[in-house]
Motif scaffolding. Structure first.
Motif, PDB file in Angstrom:
ATOM      1  N   SER A 110      30.259  36.689  40.722  1.00  0.00           N
ATOM      2  CA  SER A 110      29.959  37.757  41.676  1.00  0.00           C
ATOM      3  C   SER A 110      28.777  37.311  42.518  1.00  0.00           C
ATOM      4  CB  SER A 110      29.628  39.068  40.948  1.00  0.00           C
ATOM      5  OG  SER A 110      29.528  40.139  41.869  1.00  0.00           O
ATOM      6  N   ILE A 111      28.644  37.886  43.707  1.00  0.00           N
ATOM      7  CA  ILE A 111      27.568  37.520  44.630  1.00  0.00           C
ATOM      8  C   ILE A 111      26.681  38.730  44.863  1.00  0.00           C
ATOM      9  CG2 ILE A 111      26.985  36.690  46.940  1.00  0.00           C
ATOM     10  CD1 ILE A 111      29.715  35.346  47.043  1.00  0.00           C
ATOM     11  N   ALA A 112      25.366  38.547  44.750  1.00  0.00           N
ATOM     12  CA  ALA A 112      24.413  39.610  45.046  1.00  0.00           C
ATOM     13  C   ALA A 112      23.509  39.167  46.192  1.00  0.00           C
ATOM     14  CB  ALA A 112      23.563  39.938  43.819  1.00  0.00           C
ATOM     15  N   VAL A 113      23.370  40.027  47.204  1.00  0.00           N
ATOM     16  CA  VAL A 113      22.437  39.787  48.303  1.00  0.00           C
ATOM     17  C   VAL A 113      21.217  40.660  48.044  1.00  0.00           C
ATOM     18  CG1 VAL A 113      22.093  39.774  50.788  1.00  0.00           C
ATOM     19  CG2 VAL A 113      24.376  39.345  49.848  1.00  0.00           C
ATOM     20  N   LEU A 114      20.077  40.032  47.831  1.00  0.00           N
ATOM     21  CA  LEU A 114      18.889  40.752  47.403  1.00  0.00           C
ATOM     22  C   LEU A 114      18.075  41.270  48.587  1.00  0.00           C
ATOM     23  CD1 LEU A 114      17.657  38.297  44.607  1.00  0.00           C
ATOM     24  CD2 LEU A 114      19.356  40.126  44.454  1.00  0.00           C
ATOM     25  N   GLY A 115      17.423  42.400  48.368  1.00  0.00           N
ATOM     26  CA  GLY A 115      16.495  42.931  49.356  1.00  0.00           C
ATOM     27  C   GLY A 115      15.071  42.544  49.030  1.00  0.00           C
ATOM     28  N   ILE A 143      25.675  41.394  53.446  1.00  0.00           N
ATOM     29  CA  ILE A 143      26.740  41.820  52.531  1.00  0.00           C
ATOM     30  C   ILE A 143      28.039  42.009  53.295  1.00  0.00           C
ATOM     31  CG2 ILE A 143      27.512  43.667  51.000  1.00  0.00           C
ATOM     32  CD1 ILE A 143      24.619  44.141  50.217  1.00  0.00           C
ATOM     33  N   SER A 144      27.994  42.742  54.408  1.00  0.00           N
ATOM     34  CA  SER A 144      29.219  42.968  55.177  1.00  0.00           C
ATOM     35  C   SER A 144      29.709  41.673  55.813  1.00  0.00           C
ATOM     36  CB  SER A 144      28.980  44.038  56.250  1.00  0.00           C
ATOM     37  OG  SER A 144      27.931  43.667  57.124  1.00  0.00           O
ATOM     38  N   GLY A 145      28.770  40.806  56.224  1.00  0.00           N
ATOM     39  CA  GLY A 145      29.175  39.545  56.837  1.00  0.00           C
ATOM     40  C   GLY A 145      29.869  38.605  55.873  1.00  0.00           C
ATOM     41  N   LEU A 146      29.500  38.653  54.589  1.00  0.00           N
ATOM     42  CA  LEU A 146      30.134  37.806  53.576  1.00  0.00           C
ATOM     43  C   LEU A 146      31.494  38.342  53.140  1.00  0.00           C
ATOM     44  CD1 LEU A 146      27.092  37.012  51.233  1.00  0.00           C
ATOM     45  CD2 LEU A 146      28.305  35.395  52.691  1.00  0.00           C
ATOM     46  N   SER A 147      31.796  39.584  53.514  1.00  0.00           N
ATOM     47  CA  SER A 147      32.974  40.266  52.986  1.00  0.00           C
ATOM     48  C   SER A 147      34.140  40.216  53.965  1.00  0.00           C
ATOM     49  CB  SER A 147      32.641  41.731  52.687  1.00  0.00           C
ATOM     50  OG  SER A 147      31.519  41.841  51.835  1.00  0.00           O
ATOM     51  N   LEU A 169      27.810  47.892  61.158  1.00  0.00           N
ATOM     52  CA  LEU A 169      27.564  46.451  61.177  1.00  0.00           C
ATOM     53  C   LEU A 169      28.832  45.678  60.856  1.00  0.00           C
ATOM     54  CD1 LEU A 169      24.135  46.414  59.291  1.00  0.00           C
ATOM     55  CD2 LEU A 169      24.493  46.027  61.730  1.00  0.00           C
ATOM     56  N   ALA A 170      29.606  46.183  59.876  1.00  0.00           N
ATOM     57  CA  ALA A 170      30.856  45.512  59.505  1.00  0.00           C
ATOM     58  C   ALA A 170      31.818  45.474  60.688  1.00  0.00           C
ATOM     59  CB  ALA A 170      31.497  46.222  58.313  1.00  0.00           C
ATOM     60  N   LEU A 171      31.923  46.572  61.409  1.00  0.00           N
ATOM     61  CA  LEU A 171      32.802  46.614  62.578  1.00  0.00           C
ATOM     62  C   LEU A 171      32.343  45.626  63.643  1.00  0.00           C
ATOM     63  CD1 LEU A 171      33.390  50.466  62.903  1.00  0.00           C
ATOM     64  CD2 LEU A 171      35.069  48.740  62.220  1.00  0.00           C
ATOM     65  N   GLU A 172      31.018  45.552  63.853  1.00  0.00           N
ATOM     66  CA  GLU A 172      30.485  44.609  64.839  1.00  0.00           C
ATOM     67  C   GLU A 172      30.771  43.167  64.447  1.00  0.00           C
ATOM     68  OE1 GLU A 172      26.383  45.591  65.089  1.00  0.00           O
ATOM     69  OE2 GLU A 172      26.705  47.428  66.267  1.00  0.00           O
ATOM     70  N   GLN A 173      30.895  42.926  63.141  1.00  0.00           N
ATOM     71  CA  GLN A 173      31.181  41.573  62.650  1.00  0.00           C
ATOM     72  C   GLN A 173      32.675  41.292  62.545  1.00  0.00           C
ATOM     73  OE1 GLN A 173      28.983  42.233  59.047  1.00  0.00           O
ATOM     74  NE2 GLN A 173      27.179  41.107  59.754  1.00  0.00           N
ATOM     75  N   GLY A 174      33.486  42.260  62.952  1.00  0.00           N
ATOM     76  CA  GLY A 174      34.931  42.057  62.903  1.00  0.00           C
ATOM     77  C   GLY A 174      35.531  42.192  61.523  1.00  0.00           C
ATOM     78  N   ARG A 175      34.865  42.927  60.634  1.00  0.00           N
ATOM     79  CA  ARG A 175      35.376  43.119  59.277  1.00  0.00           C
ATOM     80  C   ARG A 175      36.172  44.426  59.195  1.00  0.00           C
ATOM     81  NH1 ARG A 175      33.481  38.748  60.010  1.00  0.00           N
ATOM     82  NH2 ARG A 175      32.203  37.568  58.535  1.00  0.00           N
ATOM     83  N   GLU A 176      37.038  44.509  58.209  1.00  0.00           N
ATOM     84  CA  GLU A 176      37.793  45.740  57.990  1.00  0.00           C
ATOM     85  C   GLU A 176      36.896  46.791  57.330  1.00  0.00           C
ATOM     86  OE1 GLU A 176      40.713  46.289  59.074  1.00  0.00           O
ATOM     87  OE2 GLU A 176      41.390  44.277  59.602  1.00  0.00           O
ATOM     88  N   VAL A 177      37.118  48.040  57.676  1.00  0.00           N
ATOM     89  CA  VAL A 177      36.356  49.137  57.077  1.00  0.00           C
ATOM     90  C   VAL A 177      37.342  50.131  56.481  1.00  0.00           C
ATOM     91  CG1 VAL A 177      34.777  51.063  57.477  1.00  0.00           C
ATOM     92  CG2 VAL A 177      34.399  48.882  58.633  1.00  0.00           C
ATOM     93  N   TYR A 178      37.135  50.460  55.208  1.00  0.00           N
ATOM     94  CA  TYR A 178      37.979  51.405  54.484  1.00  0.00           C
ATOM     95  C   TYR A 178      37.102  52.553  53.988  1.00  0.00           C
ATOM     96  CZ  TYR A 178      40.842  47.163  54.254  1.00  0.00           C
ATOM     97  OH  TYR A 178      41.534  46.019  54.574  1.00  0.00           O
ATOM     98  N   ALA A 179      37.712  53.703  53.779  1.00  0.00           N
ATOM     99  CA  ALA A 179      36.954  54.855  53.293  1.00  0.00           C
ATOM    100  C   ALA A 179      37.811  55.665  52.333  1.00  0.00           C
ATOM    101  CB  ALA A 179      36.492  55.736  54.454  1.00  0.00           C
ATOM    102  N   VAL A 180      37.184  56.130  51.251  1.00  0.00           N
ATOM    103  CA  VAL A 180      37.835  57.042  50.311  1.00  0.00           C
ATOM    104  C   VAL A 180      37.585  58.461  50.814  1.00  0.00           C
ATOM    105  CG1 VAL A 180      37.946  57.815  47.923  1.00  0.00           C
ATOM    106  CG2 VAL A 180      37.404  55.418  48.437  1.00  0.00           C
ATOM    107  N   PRO A 181      38.614  59.185  51.274  1.00  0.00           N
ATOM    108  CA  PRO A 181      38.389  60.488  51.903  1.00  0.00           C
ATOM    109  C   PRO A 181      37.628  61.476  51.032  1.00  0.00           C
ATOM    110  CG  PRO A 181      40.622  59.730  52.305  1.00  0.00           C
ATOM    111  CD  PRO A 181      40.031  58.781  51.308  1.00  0.00           C
TER     112      PRO A 181
END
Length: 266
Positions: free
Chosen positions: A19-24, A70-74, A94-106
């Motif tokens: 697993s990958i963790a991006v630290l703050g 995180i979003s850029g790696l995904s 940010l994910a949308l700006e990077q061209g990544r897919e975005v999903y949501a649990v309603p």
């Protein structure tokens, strides 16, 4: 973090071995310290990533700015819960700006923790009702990583059917690895210096504020909306130095970004 982030990392380590963790924080600063054992496991079997210098402590503005990595790696971002003003929504942007897919649990229609997810769906995010929804949608890109369609096994399909029949949906499938809701995260012991664990990727209530945060709000309240360059000139900081601070304040709901890179106090 203490909640779904920790559960996701532990499940990934147990099922795929990595697993990958991006630290703050700095790469050598486990945070919260209650998760040091998980930090050590990921250092040995997974990957720890940080753009901050070694020794950097847990500062509030560092957590939202690291989420762009995180979003850029995904391949995609799944928003499980989000209030109407959740910092998760900025990560989704940010994910949308990077061209990544975005999903949501309603989620439940009247749940405050689902309002952000529902708004994402209205804006075009793909609704998710089971883990297979994401795997099927990303079947093409996942093929490059060795994940084939036949990996959606008969067992997974049966699990999905059972969950739908029981009316529990994602609570039985997507959240199977999470601790019960009655579990209470351990609080800090004032005698040993432990931080109280955070609750999610963007929850940083226990992190220390930066000096810049204490000066930006009064300045905006006194002078009204200001361009980022004007803010930098007034505070003696470059726009690049202010960017993570402003993003952190935006996520905390203390400032609002206006068109033209201007900011105002909320």
């Amino acid at each position: 973090a203490w909640g779904i982030d920790k559960a996701a990392h532990e499940a990934a380590l147990g099922r795929t071995g990595s697993s990958i963790a991006v630290l703050g924080t700095g790469i050598d600063v486990p945070y919260p310290r209650a998760n040091t054992r998980l930090y050590d496991r990921m250092a040995a079997k997974g990957l720890l990533v940080s753009e901050f210098a070694p020794g950097t402590p847990a500062l509030r503005e560092n957590f939202p700015v690291r989420n762009r990595i995180i979003s850029g790696l995904s391949l995609g971002v799944v928003v499980v819960e989000a209030a109407s003003r959740s910092g998760t929504l900025i990560t989704s942007r940010l994910a949308l700006e990077q061209g990544r897919e975005v999903y949501a649990v309603p989620g439940a229609a009247l749940s405050g923790q689902s309002l952000g997810c529902q708004e994402l769906v209205r804006q075009g995010a793909k609704p998710v009702f089971a883990p297979e929804d994401v795997l099927e949608d990303l079947a093409g890109p996942l093929r490059d990583f060795g994940v084939q369609a036949d990996h959606l096994t008969r067992e997974a399909a049966e699990r999905r059917r059972r969950a739908e029949a029981e009316g529990t949906g994602l609570s039985r499938t997507l959240f199977a690895c999470m601790p019960p809701e009655t579990d209470t995260p351990p609080k800090a012991d004032p005698g040993n210096g432990e931080e109280r664990p955070t609750q999610g990727a963007g929850d940083t209530d226990t992190a220390a504020p930066s000096p810049a945060q204490d000066t930006i709000i009064p300045l905006l309240r006194e002078q009204g909306p200001l361009h980022v360059d004007a803010l930098g000139a007034a505070l003696g900081r470059s726009p690049a130095e202010l960017a993570p601070v402003l993003l952190g304040l935006e996520i905390m709901g203390r400032i609002r970004r206006l068109p033209g890179a201007r900011y105002e106090a909320v």
